[in-house]
Scaffold this motif. Sequence first.
Motif, PDB file in Angstrom:
ATOM      1  N   MET A  73      -5.280   0.986  -6.549  1.00 30.46           N
ATOM      2  CA  MET A  73      -4.877  -0.039  -5.873  1.00 30.46           C
ATOM      3  C   MET A  73      -4.505   0.315  -4.431  1.00 30.46           C
ATOM      4  O   MET A  73      -4.872  -0.921  -3.629  1.00 30.46           O
ATOM      5  CB  MET A  73      -3.502  -0.572  -6.579  1.00 30.46           C
ATOM      6  CG  MET A  73      -3.582  -1.047  -8.142  1.00 30.46           C
ATOM      7  SD  MET A  73      -2.217  -1.316  -8.880  1.00 30.46           S
ATOM      8  CE  MET A  73      -1.024  -2.162  -7.950  1.00 30.46           C
ATOM      9  N   ALA A  74      -3.923   1.011  -4.144  1.00 31.33           N
ATOM     10  CA  ALA A  74      -3.836   1.548  -2.830  1.00 31.33           C
ATOM     11  C   ALA A  74      -5.058   1.577  -1.935  1.00 31.33           C
ATOM     12  O   ALA A  74      -5.097   0.980  -0.817  1.00 31.33           O
ATOM     13  CB  ALA A  74      -3.235   2.767  -2.331  1.00 31.33           C
ATOM     14  N   ASN A  75      -6.165   2.020  -2.474  1.00 31.93           N
ATOM     15  CA  ASN A  75      -7.342   2.157  -1.957  1.00 31.93           C
ATOM     16  C   ASN A  75      -7.950   0.673  -1.683  1.00 31.93           C
ATOM     17  O   ASN A  75      -8.557   0.449  -0.249  1.00 31.93           O
ATOM     18  CB  ASN A  75      -8.492   2.981  -2.428  1.00 31.93           C
ATOM     19  CG  ASN A  75      -8.010   4.516  -2.351  1.00 31.93           C
ATOM     20  OD1 ASN A  75      -7.332   4.836  -1.475  1.00 31.93           O
ATOM     21  ND2 ASN A  75      -8.421   5.243  -3.340  1.00 31.93           N
ATOM     22  N   GLN A  76      -7.866  -0.206  -2.659  1.00 33.61           N
ATOM     23  CA  GLN A  76      -8.379  -1.551  -2.483  1.00 33.61           C
ATOM     24  C   GLN A  76      -7.444  -2.278  -1.523  1.00 33.61           C
ATOM     25  O   GLN A  76      -7.985  -3.076  -0.750  1.00 33.61           O
ATOM     26  CB  GLN A  76      -8.330  -2.008  -3.685  1.00 33.61           C
ATOM     27  CG  GLN A  76      -9.484  -1.416  -4.797  1.00 33.61           C
ATOM     28  CD  GLN A  76      -9.617  -2.344  -6.129  1.00 33.61           C
ATOM     29  OE1 GLN A  76      -9.939  -3.413  -6.071  1.00 33.61           O
ATOM     30  NE2 GLN A  76      -9.578  -1.616  -7.222  1.00 33.61           N
ATOM     31  N   ILE A  77      -6.408  -2.126  -1.589  1.00 34.71           N
ATOM     32  CA  ILE A  77      -5.414  -2.716  -0.512  1.00 34.71           C
ATOM     33  C   ILE A  77      -5.734  -2.311   1.059  1.00 34.71           C
ATOM     34  O   ILE A  77      -5.646  -2.830   1.838  1.00 34.71           O
ATOM     35  CB  ILE A  77      -3.970  -2.570  -0.950  1.00 34.71           C
ATOM     36  CG1 ILE A  77      -3.536  -3.172  -2.163  1.00 34.71           C
ATOM     37  CG2 ILE A  77      -3.192  -2.889   0.228  1.00 34.71           C
ATOM     38  CD1 ILE A  77      -1.960  -2.983  -2.749  1.00 34.71           C
ATOM     39  N   ASP A  78      -6.122  -1.032   1.001  1.00 41.12           N
ATOM     40  CA  ASP A  78      -6.593  -0.563   2.326  1.00 41.12           C
ATOM     41  C   ASP A  78      -7.773  -1.345   2.734  1.00 41.12           C
ATOM     42  O   ASP A  78      -7.656  -1.515   4.075  1.00 41.12           O
ATOM     43  CB  ASP A  78      -6.946   0.868   2.051  1.00 41.12           C
ATOM     44  CG  ASP A  78      -6.848   1.525   3.559  1.00 41.12           C
ATOM     45  OD1 ASP A  78      -5.926   1.800   4.445  1.00 41.12           O
ATOM     46  OD2 ASP A  78      -7.980   2.435   3.789  1.00 41.12           O
ATOM     47  N   ASN A  79      -8.717  -1.662   2.155  1.00 45.35           N
ATOM     48  CA  ASN A  79      -9.811  -2.324   2.374  1.00 45.35           C
ATOM     49  C   ASN A  79      -9.466  -3.905   2.753  1.00 45.35           C
ATOM     50  O   ASN A  79      -9.814  -4.421   3.601  1.00 45.35           O
ATOM     51  CB  ASN A  79     -10.913  -2.528   1.250  1.00 45.35           C
ATOM     52  CG  ASN A  79     -11.539  -0.998   1.124  1.00 45.35           C
ATOM     53  OD1 ASN A  79     -11.655  -0.436   1.843  1.00 45.35           O
ATOM     54  ND2 ASN A  79     -11.942  -0.927  -0.402  1.00 45.35           N
ATOM     55  N   GLU A  80      -8.578  -4.442   1.871  1.00 45.64           N
ATOM     56  CA  GLU A  80      -7.702  -5.726   2.469  1.00 45.64           C
ATOM     57  C   GLU A  80      -7.325  -5.741   3.791  1.00 45.64           C
ATOM     58  O   GLU A  80      -7.500  -6.603   4.562  1.00 45.64           O
ATOM     59  CB  GLU A  80      -6.815  -6.150   1.277  1.00 45.64           C
ATOM     60  CG  GLU A  80      -6.135  -7.481   1.547  1.00 45.64           C
ATOM     61  CD  GLU A  80      -4.921  -7.170   2.364  1.00 45.64           C
ATOM     62  OE1 GLU A  80      -4.775  -8.365   3.201  1.00 45.64           O
ATOM     63  OE2 GLU A  80      -4.269  -6.391   2.422  1.00 45.64           O
ATOM     64  N   ILE A  81      -6.656  -4.660   4.057  1.00 46.39           N
ATOM     65  CA  ILE A  81      -5.882  -4.672   5.537  1.00 46.39           C
ATOM     66  C   ILE A  81      -6.782  -4.685   6.486  1.00 46.39           C
ATOM     67  O   ILE A  81      -6.597  -5.078   7.320  1.00 46.39           O
ATOM     68  CB  ILE A  81      -4.919  -3.311   5.278  1.00 46.39           C
ATOM     69  CG1 ILE A  81      -3.758  -3.583   4.413  1.00 46.39           C
ATOM     70  CG2 ILE A  81      -4.531  -3.101   6.759  1.00 46.39           C
ATOM     71  CD1 ILE A  81      -2.798  -2.276   4.260  1.00 46.39           C
ATOM     72  N   ASP A  82      -7.863  -3.767   6.218  1.00 47.94           N
ATOM     73  CA  ASP A  82      -9.051  -3.808   7.265  1.00 47.94           C
ATOM     74  C   ASP A  82      -9.458  -5.393   7.585  1.00 47.94           C
ATOM     75  O   ASP A  82      -9.655  -5.700   8.495  1.00 47.94           O
ATOM     76  CB  ASP A  82     -10.087  -3.068   6.780  1.00 47.94           C
ATOM     77  CG  ASP A  82      -9.606  -1.416   6.894  1.00 47.94           C
ATOM     78  OD1 ASP A  82      -8.797  -1.117   7.756  1.00 47.94           O
ATOM     79  OD2 ASP A  82     -10.381  -0.409   6.233  1.00 47.94           O
ATOM     80  N   ASP A  83      -9.879  -5.771   6.238  1.00 48.55           N
ATOM     81  CA  ASP A  83     -10.278  -7.112   6.464  1.00 48.55           C
ATOM     82  C   ASP A  83      -9.282  -8.334   7.115  1.00 48.55           C
ATOM     83  O   ASP A  83      -9.692  -9.077   7.993  1.00 48.55           O
ATOM     84  CB  ASP A  83     -10.583  -7.917   5.189  1.00 48.55           C
ATOM     85  CG  ASP A  83     -11.639  -7.021   4.393  1.00 48.55           C
ATOM     86  OD1 ASP A  83     -12.441  -6.398   5.245  1.00 48.55           O
ATOM     87  OD2 ASP A  83     -11.981  -7.311   3.153  1.00 48.55           O
ATOM     88  N   ARG A  84      -7.959  -7.928   6.783  1.00 52.09           N
ATOM     89  CA  ARG A  84      -6.880  -8.765   7.449  1.00 52.09           C
ATOM     90  C   ARG A  84      -6.959  -8.508   8.967  1.00 52.09           C
ATOM     91  O   ARG A  84      -6.863  -9.610   9.717  1.00 52.09           O
ATOM     92  CB  ARG A  84      -5.521  -8.581   6.721  1.00 52.09           C
ATOM     93  CG  ARG A  84      -4.328  -9.487   7.265  1.00 52.09           C
ATOM     94  CD  ARG A  84      -3.417  -8.697   8.061  1.00 52.09           C
ATOM     95  NE  ARG A  84      -2.996  -7.696   7.633  1.00 52.09           N
ATOM     96  CZ  ARG A  84      -2.340  -6.601   8.419  1.00 52.09           C
ATOM     97  NH1 ARG A  84      -2.577  -6.359   9.611  1.00 52.09           N
ATOM     98  NH2 ARG A  84      -1.878  -5.602   7.406  1.00 52.09           N
ATOM     99  N   ARG A 113       0.775  -1.077   0.040  1.00 51.79           N
ATOM    100  CA  ARG A 113       0.019  -0.012  -0.119  1.00 51.79           C
ATOM    101  C   ARG A 113       0.896   1.530  -0.018  1.00 51.79           C
ATOM    102  O   ARG A 113       0.503   2.270  -0.768  1.00 51.79           O
ATOM    103  CB  ARG A 113      -0.762  -0.016   1.312  1.00 51.79           C
ATOM    104  CG  ARG A 113      -1.779   1.353   1.200  1.00 51.79           C
ATOM    105  CD  ARG A 113      -2.689   1.271   2.648  1.00 51.79           C
ATOM    106  NE  ARG A 113      -1.911   1.093   3.813  1.00 51.79           N
ATOM    107  CZ  ARG A 113      -2.505   1.085   5.034  1.00 51.79           C
ATOM    108  NH1 ARG A 113      -3.806   1.085   5.026  1.00 51.79           N
ATOM    109  NH2 ARG A 113      -1.702   1.175   6.127  1.00 51.79           N
ATOM    110  N   ALA A 114       1.819   1.316   0.920  1.00 46.75           N
ATOM    111  CA  ALA A 114       2.642   2.458   0.890  1.00 46.75           C
ATOM    112  C   ALA A 114       3.560   2.639  -0.431  1.00 46.75           C
ATOM    113  O   ALA A 114       3.686   3.737  -1.098  1.00 46.75           O
ATOM    114  CB  ALA A 114       3.798   2.150   2.002  1.00 46.75           C
ATOM    115  N   SER A 115       3.969   1.396  -1.083  1.00 43.50           N
ATOM    116  CA  SER A 115       4.683   1.727  -2.373  1.00 43.50           C
ATOM    117  C   SER A 115       3.632   2.046  -3.478  1.00 43.50           C
ATOM    118  O   SER A 115       4.029   2.833  -4.464  1.00 43.50           O
ATOM    119  CB  SER A 115       5.223   0.290  -2.679  1.00 43.50           C
ATOM    120  OG  SER A 115       5.895   0.334  -3.915  1.00 43.50           O
ATOM    121  N   CYS A 116       2.322   1.809  -3.253  1.00 40.42           N
ATOM    122  CA  CYS A 116       1.399   2.090  -4.327  1.00 40.42           C
ATOM    123  C   CYS A 116       1.083   3.745  -4.189  1.00 40.42           C
ATOM    124  O   CYS A 116       1.129   4.415  -5.197  1.00 40.42           O
ATOM    125  CB  CYS A 116       0.128   1.432  -4.023  1.00 40.42           C
ATOM    126  SG  CYS A 116       0.016  -0.306  -4.636  1.00 40.42           S
TER     127      CYS A 116
END
Length: 486
Positions: A370-381, A311-314
């Motif tokens: 991509m970063a925004n969607q990964i942010d959602n994944e991080i919440d789920d994780r 996410r940071a890299s994105c």
Amino acid sequence: MAIESVDMNRALNSASYAQQVIKSGKITAEERAQLATKWGADKIQLWESIDGTEYKIDDVSYDSAKAAGADAAAESVGYDGGKTGAGFVDLGLSAAGAVVGRTIGGNLVGAAALKLGLEKSVKIGTKTLKSGGGKLSDVATVILASAIVAKYLAQKPNEEQYDALMKIQESELPQGNTALEEAQINLADATEKVTELSEEAEAKNEEANDKIEEQKALFDFYRTEYMALKEKAQSGEKLTPEEKALMEKLTPLMQEIGDGIGTIQEDTQGEIEDIYGSIEDSQEIYDNSAETIGEVEGMTEYVEGFDENTRASCYTEAAAQGINAVSAGFAAGRLWAKSGITFGATSVYAALGTAAAIASKRFATKQLDMANQIDNEIDDRRNVQDFVGETQGVFEEELDNYAGNIEVVEDLELEIPEDLEIPEPTTVPTEGGQGGDPLAAGAAGIKPEDNNQGGSPLGGPAPAPTNKPEENDEDEDPNKKKKDNE
């Protein structure tokens, strides 16, 4: 089996359930006092201290489960979990490109060019732009911006990680969540089953003790009756035939009770041992649940190892491409202004810069998405990780309940009476004849009706009266008289 509400009636009748109630902490001081009165204060203190540490899955097995979870997730999504730092490189290069034509000397551009794998000199048409000292033109900025675009297209930064994370969000995390839910259900069911088995063992033990108590009371009654008759006889007073017959009956009855108590003990211990074995078999469920928790934890740790970095890299790549788009756009604008209406070399570089600006803007938008969607994944994780922690808490609680049930069954005792001694046989006189040994007769299984009044309690013909004169001389032998007559 988590205690939601306390069933005091059950707690007062089941040590297995009572210890769970005590450990749950969901009882009032008054209820605790009631349980202490029923089960004993020492038991209450013991139950409060019991934990399932000795039944936990060992660290090696748990670590293996975590590794298995991480490996399974990596294989499922096709990514080994490595981190990316491409965005930071591109940010430096695009920043250089943004100001190279204005304030930054050729050394910075040269360094950036080297990072891109470019030569120290860049050919532009028939001219060569040196990366030496001094300011470079907008043409160098356009070339650098185009190189960044080319690098992006070749390496597709963060896309492999992003694809892996989207697969994880779609499949691995939901599956992990479901596995944890099932583990909690299995743990609760296992504890309920173990509690029922423990209560069954309690009931069998209590029933056996009740039977033993009843039989011992009967034994004591029979022995008291026997001893009363024995003392009567030994005092010189003769027993009636009925009393003698009673003594003969009491002996085998006492023997039968003693044997029966031994049978109750043997049968009950065997049944409780079988129940204990079934309880021990349930530990496999707890072990499997622990492995499930470990696998899910390992999977989330694998994901955590690169999702936040990605996410940071994105975000960094988006910034790099945004700066690149701006720098290329400004340089292209200045070049378009210089080219005028003629379409020469300057126009070529202007067009190149425009294309680079458009591409980088598109890349920046994609990286942000991509970063925004990964942010959602991080919440789920993180939610799954929280659920891992919750399930670990359930595991600890249910394992403590398991240990408590084991303790309850191990503490069960059969109250076997020590005083089951049958009185020593003795010879006692009876009315109407010589006394015998009714205790020995009873032990030998001889029935009272087998004995004639005044006869031997061991059976057989009664002995001849000792006061009858002996008249059997030879002269009165009928065989001898017959011989003499012949």
